[in-house]
Design a protein around this motif. Structure first.
Motif, PDB file in Angstrom:
ATOM      1  N   LEU A   1      -2.906  -1.359   7.905  1.00  0.00           N
ATOM      2  CA  LEU A   1      -2.500  -1.882   6.600  1.00  0.00           C
ATOM      3  C   LEU A   1      -1.000  -1.717   6.450  1.00  0.00           C
ATOM      4  N   ASP A   2      -0.346  -2.782   6.008  1.00  0.00           N
ATOM      5  CA  ASP A   2       1.078  -2.716   5.698  1.00  0.00           C
ATOM      6  C   ASP A   2       1.191  -2.245   4.256  1.00  0.00           C
ATOM      7  N   LEU A   3       1.641  -1.022   4.059  1.00  0.00           N
ATOM      8  CA  LEU A   3       1.740  -0.480   2.706  1.00  0.00           C
ATOM      9  C   LEU A   3       2.695  -1.315   1.858  1.00  0.00           C
ATOM     10  N   PRO A   4       2.325  -1.573   0.607  1.00  0.00           N
ATOM     11  CA  PRO A   4       3.226  -2.314  -0.276  1.00  0.00           C
ATOM     12  C   PRO A   4       4.497  -1.528  -0.548  1.00  0.00           C
TER      13      PRO A   4
ATOM     14  N   GLU B   1       2.233   4.819   7.213  1.00  0.00           N
ATOM     15  CA  GLU B   1       1.541   3.926   8.133  1.00  0.00           C
ATOM     16  C   GLU B   1       1.577   4.480   9.556  1.00  0.00           C
ATOM     17  N   ARG B   2       0.437   4.425  10.212  1.00  0.00           N
ATOM     18  CA  ARG B   2       0.368   4.869  11.612  1.00  0.00           C
ATOM     19  C   ARG B   2       1.326   4.055  12.486  1.00  0.00           C
TER      20      ARG B   2
ATOM     21  N   THR C   1      -7.478  -1.030   0.761  1.00  0.00           N
ATOM     22  CA  THR C   1      -7.118  -2.396   0.422  1.00  0.00           C
ATOM     23  C   THR C   1      -6.010  -2.408  -0.626  1.00  0.00           C
ATOM     24  N   ILE C   2      -5.304  -3.525  -0.670  1.00  0.00           N
ATOM     25  CA  ILE C   2      -4.323  -3.767  -1.724  1.00  0.00           C
ATOM     26  C   ILE C   2      -5.055  -4.528  -2.814  1.00  0.00           C
ATOM     27  N   GLU C   3      -4.902  -4.101  -4.067  1.00  0.00           N
ATOM     28  CA  GLU C   3      -5.567  -4.774  -5.196  1.00  0.00           C
ATOM     29  C   GLU C   3      -4.526  -5.433  -6.078  1.00  0.00           C
ATOM     30  N   GLU C   4      -4.953  -6.412  -6.829  1.00  0.00           N
ATOM     31  CA  GLU C   4      -4.076  -7.099  -7.777  1.00  0.00           C
ATOM     32  C   GLU C   4      -3.802  -6.182  -8.968  1.00  0.00           C
ATOM     33  N   PRO C   5      -2.524  -6.100  -9.380  1.00  0.00           N
ATOM     34  CA  PRO C   5      -2.205  -5.252 -10.545  1.00  0.00           C
ATOM     35  C   PRO C   5      -2.753  -5.857 -11.843  1.00  0.00           C
TER      36      PRO C   5
END
Length: 135
Positions: free
Chosen positions: A66-69, A37-38, A131-135
């Motif tokens: 974006l906050d990385l998971p 993350e920057r 984007t974060i996607e649903e698993p």
């Protein structure tokens, strides 16, 4: 290290040109792509009072906004590429050669970034939606 504006990413080879992404026989592809993350890099630089370019971290992708998971199995889509988080990208002693205190500053709260495996390949270009996607 080479800074690119676009790069091919595949499930077989990871990031084109990075040998760490190639899945070896019996391997799991845990380190195919590294993301950072920057905001984390900027915070670390501020703490150290330094201005070192992000690529000195040796991450494949720098993400912004974006906050990385921080949970293995989470899905991240970068443009057409789908990644699954495999682990935290722990900083190594090499970071001390970049700047004194850098390894320790990157250690807490996944500041060193995340590792991922490629599920769906494609070409990533600077500015692609992430984007974060649903698993």
């Amino acid at each position: 290290m080479e800074v690119l504006t676009s790069v091919l990413v595949t499930p077989e080879r990871g990031v084109e040109g990075d040998c760490r992404g190639i899945i070896k026989p019996g391997g799991k592809g845990k380190r195919q792509v590294s993301l950072m993350e920057r905001a984390d890099w900027d915070a670390v630089m501020a703490e150290l009072g330094r201005q070192v370019p992000w690529w000195e971290r040796r991450a494949n992708l720098l993400v912004d906004g974006l906050d990385l998971p921080q949970t293995p199995g989470q899905l991240i889509r970068v443009g057409p590429v789908l990644l699954t988080v495999t682990a935290e990208c722990d900083p190594c002693i090499r970071m001390e050669a970049v700047a004194a205190g850098l390894e320790a500053a990157l250690t807490p709260d996944w500041r060193g970034g995340a590792l991922a495996r490629v599920l769906e390949g494609g070409t990533i270009t600077v500015g692609d939606r992430i984007t974060i996607e649903e698993p």
